[in-house]
Design an enzyme around this catalytic site. Structure first.
Site, PDB file in Angstrom:
ATOM      1  CB  ALA A  33      -0.940  -0.004   1.206  1.00 23.40           C
ATOM      2  N   GLY A  36       1.963   1.528  -3.516  1.00 18.12           N
ATOM      3  CA  GLY A  36       0.781   1.804  -4.343  1.00 18.12           C
ATOM      4  C   GLY A  36       0.269   3.222  -4.185  1.00 18.12           C
ATOM      5  CG  ASP A  37      -0.120   6.925  -0.916  1.00 22.47           C
ATOM      6  OD1 ASP A  37      -1.260   7.402  -1.136  1.00 22.47           O
ATOM      7  OD2 ASP A  37       0.822   7.611  -0.470  1.00 22.47           O
ATOM      8  CB  CYS A  38       4.416   6.333  -4.091  1.00 18.18           C
ATOM      9  SG  CYS A  38       5.631   7.259  -5.013  1.00 18.18           S
TER      10      CYS A  38
END
Length: 159
Positions: A33, A36-38
């Site tokens: 996550a 994935g956020d980046c």
């Protein structure tokens, strides 16, 4: 004619001293996550910036519309029916992970679903499944555009 070999950004990142490879199958859902956020943030910022120069504050406002937990949760609901069994398992692991950060102005349900969304994005990115990543993100973004169009139609009908 011989085709030249092309390298993507990741190839060049791997050349940076101290850069190691991250194994998505061995990574915790919260690490997925985190990545994935980046990745999703970069996708959205590139999309927003591609719509033309504006004040940075305006770019940030538009970006926030897409990257907040409630938006990611909404997109995830649209994407779920398109997931493979493996992708759904990654999403579930991310959704069920216990995060130490509290949800900021978001429901716990949206926050957890968004964490699963980001874990899936991170997993696909680390596996270099870029076509699949962009396919799923496109499904999510289209669902948001449709909802935005519907909302603006309803607002126009009220005035």
């Amino acid at each position: 004619m011989e085709k030249s070999v092309e390298f993507g950004f990741e190839h060049y990142m791997e050349q940076i001293p101290g850069m190691g490879k991250v194994d998505p199958r061995a990574s915790s859902p919260l690490v997925l996550a985190y990545i994935g956020d980046c990745v999703f943030d970069l996708i959205i910022k590139m999309m927003v910036a591609g719509r033309g120069n504006r004040q940075v504050h305006k770019l940030h406002e538009e970006t926030s519309h897409y990257v907040q937990a409630s938006a990611q949760s909404f997109m995830m609901r649209a994407m779920q029916e398109h997931l493979t069994e493996e992708e759904h398992a990654v999403y579930r692991r991310g959704r069920n992970a216990r995060s130490v950060s509290p949800a900021k102005n978001q429901s716990i349900t949206d926050y957890r679903r968004a964490t699963g969304f980001e874990a899936l994005i991170g997993y696909l990115y680390l596996n270099r499944e870029y076509a699949r990543l962009t396919e799923l993100v496109s499904i999510g973004l289209e669902s948001m555009r449709a909802a935005d169009r519907e909302e603006s139609t309803e607002d126009a009908g009220k005035s």
